[in-house]
Write a protein that holds these residues in place. Structure first.
Motif, mmCIF file in Angstrom:
data_model
loop_
_atom_site.group_PDB
_atom_site.id
_atom_site.type_symbol
_atom_site.label_atom_id
_atom_site.label_comp_id
_atom_site.label_asym_id
_atom_site.label_seq_id
_atom_site.Cartn_x
_atom_site.Cartn_y
_atom_site.Cartn_z
ATOM 1 N N THR A 1 0.802 -1.226 0.000
ATOM 2 C CA THR A 1 0.000 0.000 0.000
ATOM 3 C C THR A 1 0.832 1.272 0.000
ATOM 4 N N GLY A 2 2.104 1.214 0.375
ATOM 5 C CA GLY A 2 2.937 2.413 0.359
ATOM 6 C C GLY A 2 3.661 2.640 -0.946
ATOM 7 N N THR A 3 3.488 1.755 -1.916
ATOM 8 C CA THR A 3 4.174 1.861 -3.201
ATOM 9 C C THR A 3 3.443 2.851 -4.111
ATOM 10 N N PRO A 4 4.169 3.733 -4.794
ATOM 11 C CA PRO A 4 3.517 4.671 -5.720
ATOM 12 C C PRO A 4 2.655 3.928 -6.736
ATOM 13 N N PRO A 5 1.447 4.418 -7.001
ATOM 14 C CA PRO A 5 0.537 3.705 -7.892
ATOM 15 C C PRO A 5 1.089 3.504 -9.292
ATOM 16 N N GLU A 6 1.884 4.469 -9.783
ATOM 17 C CA GLU A 6 2.462 4.327 -11.126
ATOM 18 C C GLU A 6 3.362 3.091 -11.201
ATOM 19 N N ILE A 7 4.089 2.830 -10.127
ATOM 20 C CA ILE A 7 4.968 1.658 -10.095
ATOM 21 C C ILE A 7 4.145 0.372 -10.044
ATOM 22 N N SER B 1 -3.446 -2.937 -3.591
ATOM 23 C CA SER B 1 -2.578 -1.969 -2.911
ATOM 24 C C SER B 1 -2.714 -0.563 -3.470
ATOM 25 N N LEU B 2 -3.419 -0.428 -4.594
ATOM 26 C CA LEU B 2 -3.618 0.894 -5.185
ATOM 27 C C LEU B 2 -4.459 1.771 -4.253
ATOM 28 N N PRO B 3 -4.252 3.092 -4.273
ATOM 29 C CA PRO B 3 -5.118 3.986 -3.491
ATOM 30 C C PRO B 3 -6.574 3.794 -3.901
ATOM 31 N N PRO B 4 -7.511 3.926 -2.967
ATOM 32 C CA PRO B 4 -8.934 3.707 -3.285
ATOM 33 C C PRO B 4 -9.405 4.492 -4.507
ATOM 34 N N GLU B 5 -8.962 5.734 -4.662
ATOM 35 C CA GLU B 5 -9.408 6.535 -5.799
ATOM 36 C C GLU B 5 -8.962 5.921 -7.123
ATOM 37 N N TRP B 6 -7.777 5.328 -7.140
ATOM 38 C CA TRP B 6 -7.272 4.712 -8.366
ATOM 39 C C TRP B 6 -8.116 3.502 -8.761
ATOM 40 N N ARG B 7 -8.713 2.851 -7.786
ATOM 41 C CA ARG B 7 -9.564 1.699 -8.086
ATOM 42 C C ARG B 7 -10.991 2.155 -8.392
ATOM 43 N N TRP B 8 -11.511 3.033 -7.551
ATOM 44 C CA TRP B 8 -12.891 3.487 -7.720
ATOM 45 C C TRP B 8 -13.105 4.120 -9.093
ATOM 46 N N ARG B 9 -12.140 4.895 -9.550
ATOM 47 C CA ARG B 9 -12.267 5.601 -10.837
ATOM 48 C C ARG B 9 -11.526 4.900 -11.978
#
Length: 460
Positions: A210-216, A436-444
């Protein structure tokens, strides 16, 4: 390593392993099958089109086997021979070995199972979204009840009341480790099964990055998926099940980034008008041939065989339309966006009351399944075992284990005519990255936006 096995025992007491399925029993088990693998007190019996790959430990001792069609991501190819268990995995200590073995199995894609020696016993691990069943009366484990039971026992132990209550032949299914047969239980994804005790245990509890940057994370998802596609393209004719959905568009972008030109298709079932239109437009944009398949409805005998070979645990539209895909032979690999739903919060809607979400009744409502006290009790036990206060993680695990594991997995072996379905997103490390992606990255669905931008901007 693998020997032909023939047995002329009475047909009413002899087990028959269906095509694309397998069975684990003791040495005295009477089975008609294609091949078998010796694990000492246990044997793996494989039906037609099922491979068994020996697994050895450092020093050459038998450490187990892999069953199915695993893809070695490091070599970007399907496993085609014996495997060496990585040094350092502590086979004598179950608690320490689980995490090591799960991490190692995540280095493979595809649909497979692993049997690994641990001390004096053996443990079964399903890959990613896979599941299997086990019989507490006989101690056997198998792909479905069709592999576990004789024809006589199959009918005698079928729980017709539960099947009717849960509307299995229509859109229902059986979550939480339940099956359509008395004393037969399902081993859900993210769990391992000790063959001696038949006690399942959870071996993966959700996101670890969960602490990994989403782009990675997205880049890693794309890398694993493209390796899976590359392996499939090496030995099979690629075709892509394309719809108006974002998941299949992501797979299309990955094939384009590899310079591949698979044919695409869409099944024109009732209500699929938008899917057909969008799929055709996307295909034309990339210069791909697109085919619209007219639905082929299974006759009564085909529907019953489909239900029997999945253990009478799932029906729905695929019960009716599965012959449509018989146009693809075993030399074909059908890609799809399946399993990408893990990355878009499939069960997240209506989170105003988080407590209600984390109840058996709340989960059953999200599954859109009829209420049954046995199902509610089983879901309650599952919730007690999850031990996570993160509502989103619990809902993602619920989708992975109860929807993919209990609904999608049994269908993979229901039709012996099906071609290969490698599933570019069917990998535990991909699931870890998605969850592990931030919730916004999954929701949208921002992870798909990122993947399209980096792999094929024309599809954004």
């Amino acid at each position: 390593m693998q020997n032909r096995h023939q047995n002329q025992s009475r047909p009413d007491v002899m087990l028959r392993v269906p095509p694309r399925q397998w069975l684990i029993g003791d040495a005295a088990t009477t089975v008609r099958c294609r091949s078998e693998f010796d694990l000492g007190a246990w044997r793996v019996f494989a039906g037609e089109d099922v491979a068994i790959w020996p697994l050895t430990a450092t020093g050459g001792a038998v450490a187990g086997c892999l069953i199915g069609t695993p893809i070695d991501l490091a070599r970007t190819t399907f496993v085609d021979g014996p495997l060496l268990l990585p040094p350092g995995i502590e086979l004598e200590h179950t608690g320490n070995a689980d995490r090591q073995i799960v991490d190692w199995l995540a280095s493979f894609a595809g649909a497979f199972f692993a049997v690994v020696r641990q001390g004096r016993s053996w443990t079964l691990y399903p890959s990613a979204a896979n599941s299997c069943v086990y019989d507490t009366r006989t101690g056997r484990v198998g792909t479905t009840a069709a592999a576990l039971l004789t024809e006589r026992d199959y009918d005698a132990r079928l729980d017709r009341t539960l099947i009717l209550t849960m509307t299995i032949t229509e859109n229902g299914w059986l979550p939480a480790g339940l099956t359509g047969h008395n004393d037969v239980h399902r081993l859900l994804p993210n769990h391992a099964l000790d063959l001696a005790s038949l006690r399942p245990r959870r071996v993966w509890r959700g996101a670890t990055r969960t602490g990994t940057p989403p782009e990675i994370l997205v880049e890693r998802i794309a890398e694993i998926a493209t390796r899976t596609i590359t392996a499939a393209a090496e030995k099979h004719r690629l075709t892509l099940a394309l719809s108006a959905g974002r998941d299949s568009r992501a797979v299309l972008a990955l094939t384009a980034s590899l310079g591949l030109k698979p044919e695409t298709f869409t099944v024109a079932h009732a209500g699929a008008g938008l899917d057909v239109t969008v799929a055709r437009e996307l295909s034309e944009a990339l210069g791909l041939r697109h085919t619209t398949l007219a639905p082929v409805v299974a006759d009564v005998a085909e529907q019953e065989l489909w239900m029997r070979r999945n253990g009478h645990v799932v029906g729905g539209i695929n019960r009716l339309l599965h012959p449509t895909l018989h146009v693809f032979d075993k030399g074909s690999a059908v890609l799809a966006g399946s399993f990408g739903e893990i990355g878009r919060g499939y069960y997240w809607n209506g989170l105003a009351d988080a407590g209600a979400c984390l109840s058996a009744k709340g989960l059953l409502g999200r599954f859109d399944l009829p209420r049954d006290e046995r199902v509610l009790m089983a879901l309650g036990h599952w919730l007690d075992n999850v031990t996570s206060g993160d509502v989103l993680q619990v809902l993602d695990l619920a989708y992975l284990e109860h929807r993919l594991g209990a609904w999608a997995a049994p269908q993979q072996t229901a039709d012996p005519h099906l071609c290969l379905h490698p599933g570019p997103f069917q990998n535990l490390e991909i699931f870890d990255c998605l969850m592990s992606l931030p919730p916004e990255w999954r929701w949208r669905s921002l992870w798909i936006d990122r993947l399209l931008t980096t792999r094929c901007p024309r599809l954004t």
